[in-house]
Enzyme design. Structure first.
Site, short mmCIF file in Angstrom:
data_model
loop_
_atom_site.label_atom_id
_atom_site.label_comp_id
_atom_site.label_asym_id
_atom_site.label_seq_id
_atom_site.Cartn_x
_atom_site.Cartn_y
_atom_site.Cartn_z
N HIS A 58 0.82 -1.21 0.00
CA HIS A 58 0.00 0.00 0.00
C HIS A 58 0.86 1.27 0.00
CE1 HIS A 58 -2.22 3.13 2.42
NE2 HIS A 58 -3.02 2.99 1.37
N GLU A 71 2.00 1.94 -3.37
CA GLU A 71 0.90 2.52 -4.17
C GLU A 71 0.93 4.05 -4.02
OE1 GLU A 71 -3.19 1.70 -2.76
OE2 GLU A 71 -3.39 3.79 -3.34
N GLU A 127 -3.57 8.01 7.37
CA GLU A 127 -4.63 7.17 6.79
C GLU A 127 -4.98 6.03 7.75
OE1 GLU A 127 -3.71 5.62 2.89
OE2 GLU A 127 -5.65 4.60 2.72
#
Lengths: 434, 458
Positions: free
Chosen positions: B71, B74, B151
């Protein structure tokens, strides 16, 4: 995900970002019932989408009965005509139809997606007609839904994002229905008579706005619109909402144990139909609406890593809807992150976007028009807003020209008119500062 | 992130499952010399196009101590190449009138742009450029990993239900890599370096480990030509061997409790069930899919009808079963108890619903209802190009073929009442069950969480 999906959706809905490359033909008429109808005929897919809205949103809750609008709308399908709630739910499913409802501050409405074949479509439309015209509001489901609603409110009041949203509304709209949110007490006090009266007063055909998109002819659409509304209650005269006044500048700090502070800065700013809409939309794209290309995203997230989500948007309503600049950040850096965001906002209010930024914003907002309406589901959202708020039928066609005409001076002047720093309220939930 | 993505998938499956019967006639595939495959579905309703690149690498390819790497990379994929400066990717997509984003799951990492059709060549240029030429720098990484930590705080640390699902997966699996959260443990994010991200990119990002899905107003031959000129020019390198971890057999119920600020408790129950392996011969995964739909797939399904409306034991109740996965499958039932009920009451109610199906089976009416919804969904899904692209992309990601989308829908339609009762009896036993419960804490008594994450001067 790199970006919150909900966040993207919020922007799309709130900003009403884009419109059509010319070619969406909206047909409009008034049904014999008095309902206003907006129709886009498209036969590519064997689907019909219907949305029917009333001025029956949360802003019309009577004083002390906050939650009544939402409860009324949610109970429409809890029993109607000769059917109980189980029969209604099963009937929609057996027809292959999708049925849902929504309530915002201005509007309450129902949505139907059905196959366009008459043996599916007609019974589905008839069922919506029964739900709208003859809701029974039975005591059992009423009591249950009140209990569920109260539980949800109490759950929300433990969540930092929900607390922040409620406190922000209250701070921006003191003494106004836009600032009120339901409480356990207000929902607890709602009676069946309240619900029945709210339906009788607010669900009249003359206040109904119907959007239709899909695989039916004009003649069929006319029949469907009339059928949906020919048995509605007469409805009371629409009570105008009280005027919105500017809030006094203030900062509200709310304790909460969350690891992140939730921050909002904003004020009541924009009505639907205001000619400054285009300048504010274009300007806000550079400020905080344009996702990763906005100044807020660059300064708060990309450069400093202060936040995952940081944004600004205008959410136009019948009366002045909010301008909202928001972010979430680790609680011990809340003040530092807020200062960066405020500096970006203050600089933007003082100087506006650069010529280059504005050109990029205008290009994106006009070129992305096609994306905004490339499905029936997206299109009906726009059609229903155009209908409910009485925007020009040519709204989508006019959008590119209106957007291209915006200048840096227009943006600066529009922000000066709509975002006065002296009126900005700030809400910080979960903070170490007193 | 897992929970988010899982619910996204669930929506996609429920709302849009299966390809239209016509899918194969308007969908085309090409293999490039470097091993990359391109799947194009022509849809000429509107002058727009969805362009997606899927990499067959996700959180399950990470190792202990390095969770969150797929992630984090990403995020880094937007930090530029020699040709495109940091942030330039988003800027170019926006200038083209488009939108872009990316998402990571246990199984895959995917990137997409939705653009006016004239911008497709540029999008293919940009994606193929960052497939081979990403620049990962210490400074960009230092800022971005902080964004990832924010996040995690937003989606997980301050979200009690996410914490429950994190604990559920970590308890249900011992070896299978689904036990780790896609977003990563905070401690692993703190320890992650820019070299870790760079190495991940070099290891996994190569044409032979990717596929491209295009849906929209395009000519497939033209897209294939563009693909040759962009992706086709890249060289593939050898991929590392992948070891599949087989979870040791679970031989007894596992229970875990999470305390967090909330009002309502939350309960999640997860059973080990098979995933789809052989699309043609398997039966149980399809029957489990139908079971999930019977329980909560529509407003007239058993959970909303019995548990929410009739018994009033649940404030909310739902199921989650994804049969198309690379790792091991769970059948999850979860929900909030209604006012005046507790997690034990809800657990008893969930068990009673399962027992009723085990003992009495399901009715022809409710089975017909599920199939009616499925048929309608085949029509409705054609209203969304993104949903069609997602559906093909996810099917591929789980190791199946995009053509299987149609087959799976057909098979779903052949499931019998006996088969549904059969899987209810066979798989829902305590020995393979994990239960996670949220024990809600009053917010005025809870202490602020220690600010997890390094405190650095900025």
């Amino acid at each position: 995900m790199r970006k919150l999906i909900a966040f993207a959706a919020l922007l799309g809905a709130a900003l009403f970002t884009a419109a059509a490359d010319a070619g969406v033909k909206i047909q409009h008429w008034v049904a014999p019932s008095g309902a206003r109808v907006y129709f886009v005929e498209t036969h590519v897919l064997p689907i019909l989408d219907v949305k029917i809205d009333f001025s029956a949103g949360a802003a019309y809750d009577p004083s002390g009965k906050s939650g009544l609008a939402e409860l009324t709308r949610s109970l429409l399908d809890a029993g109607a005509g000769k059917m109980d709630e189980e029969a209604i739910a099963a009937r929609f499913v057996d027809l292959g139809a999708r049925f849902s409802g929504s309530t915002d501050y201005d509007r309450a409405g129902l949505s139907l997606r059905t196959l366009s074949a008459p043996d599916k479509r007609d019974p589905a439309v008839d069922l919506v007609r029964t739900i709208l015209s003859q809701p029974a509001f039975p005591d059992g489901p009423l009591a249950r839904e009140k209990t569920r609603s109260i539980a949800e409110i109490q759950e929300e009041d433990t969540r930092p994002d929900a607390i922040a949203a409620k406190r922000f509304a209250a701070a921006m709209y003191p003494g106004h229905p836009y600032g009120v949110t339901p409480t356990a007490q207000s929902v607890g006090g709602i009676t069946r008579d309240d619900v029945a009266a709210f339906h009788r007063d607010h669900y009249g055909a003359k206040h109904a706005v119907i959007a239709l998109v899909g695989d039916v002819t004009r003649e069929q659409a006319e029949a469907i619109a009339q059928r949906l509304t020919d048995a509605l209650p007469a409805g009371a005269a629409e009570t105008p909402l009280p005027a919105v006044t500017s809030p006094a500048q203030k900062t509200v700090r709310v304790p909460h144990p969350a690891s992140q502070s939730h921050i909002h800065v904003g004020l009541p700013a924009l009505k639907r139909g205001d000619p400054d809409f285009y300048a504010l939309l274009a300007g806000n794209y550079s400020l905080g609406g344009g996702g990763f290309v906005s100044r807020l995203m660059k300064e708060v997230r990309e450069k400093r890593g202060y936040a995952y989500s940081v944004y600004s948007y205008f959410s136009p309503r019948k009366l002045e809807g909010p301008f909202d600049l928001g972010l979430q950040t680790k609680r011990d850096q809340a003040d530092a992150a807020l200062k960066v965001a405020r500096d970006v906002l203050d600089d933007f209010l003082a100087h506006g976007p650069t010529e280059q930024e504005l050109a990029a914003a205008k290009k994106h907002l006009t070129d992305s028009l096609a994306l905004a309406i490339d499905s029936n589901a997206k299109l009906i959202g726009y059609i229903s807003v155009i209908g409910y708020y009485g925007l020009p039928l040519t709204y989508l066609d006019d959008f590119p020209a209106k957007m291209r005409a915006v200048t840096v001076q227009d943006v600066r002047a529009a922000f000066k008119r709509h975002v006065d720093p002296a009126d900005l309220v700030t809400v910080i939930v979960a903070t170490d500062e007193k | 992130m897992r929970t988010t993505l899982a619910s996204l998938l669930l929506c996609a499956l429920l709302a849009l499952s299966g390809a239209a019967g016509a899918a194969e006639t308007d969908t085309y595939e090409k293999h490039l010399g470097n091993g990359l495959r391109v799947v194009v579905k022509e849809d000429h309703r509107a002058p727009t196009v969805v362009h997606m690149v899927w990499y067959r690498v996700g959180a399950m390819d990470e190792t202990d101590g390095h969770s969150g790497l797929a992630h984090a990379l990403e995020h880094m994929m937007f930090k530029g190449t020699k040709k495109v400066p940091p942030g330039g990717f988003n800027k170019l997509v926006a200038e083209a009138g488009g939108r872009d984003n990316a998402f990571t799951s246990e199984d895959y990492t995917a990137y997409f742009q939705i653009v006016p059709k004239r911008a497709l060549p540029q999008m293919m240029n940009l994606e193929s450029d960052r497939m081979a030429n990403l620049q990962v720098t210490p400074n960009d990484f230092a800022a971005e990993i902080k964004v990832v930590m924010e996040e995690r705080r937003l989606r997980t640390d301050d979200n009690p239900q996410s914490l429950v699902y994190e604990a559920l997966n970590a308890s249900a699996f011992l070896a299978d890599r689904y036990r780790r959260p896609v977003i990563g443990w905070m401690n692993d994010l703190e320890a992650m370096t820019w070299q870790d991200a760079r190495d991940w990119y070099k290891r996994w990002y190569t044409p032979s480990n990717a596929y491209v899905v295009v849906v929209g107003d395009v000519d497939h031959d033209e897209v294939f030509r563009l693909a040759e000129r962009t992706y086709g020019k890249l060289k593939s390198h050898v991929l590392p061997a992948r070891r599949v971890e087989i979870d040791p057999e679970q031989t007894g119920i596992r229970r875990v409790v999470v305390k967090a600020p909330a009002k309502l408790p939350y309960l999640a129950m997860a059973w080990k069930v098979p995933k789809l392996v052989d699309v043609d011969r398997d039966r149980d995964p399809y029957a489990l899919d139908v079971l999930a739909a019977l329980l909560d797939g529509n407003e007239a399904a058993r959970f909303p009808r019995d548990l929410v409306r009739e018994q009033k034991v649940a404030q909310s109740a739902g199921t989650q079963y994804d049969s198309t996965v690379r790792g091991e499958s769970l059948f999850v039932i979860g929900g909030q108890p209604a006012e005046g009920k507790n997690a034990a009451d809800l657990e008893a109610a969930f068990r009673a619903e399962l027992k009723r199906i085990q003992d009495e089976g399901v009715t022809p009416e409710e089975l017909a209802r599920v199939k009616t919804q499925l048929i309608a969904a085949q029509v409705y899904k054609r209203d969304s190009m993104m949903a069609q692209a997602m559906e093909m992309g996810m099917m591929e990601a789980s190791g199946h073929d995009w053509r299987d989308v149609d087959k799976v829908v057909d098979k779903f339609g052949t499931v019998t009442a006996d088969e549904v009762q059969g899987v209810a009896k066979k798989y829902f036993k305590d020995d393979t069950l994990t239960v996670a419960v949220l024990d809600p804490q009053p917010i005025d008594k809870a202490k602020p969480r220690e600010p997890a994450g390094p405190v650095r001067p900025y």
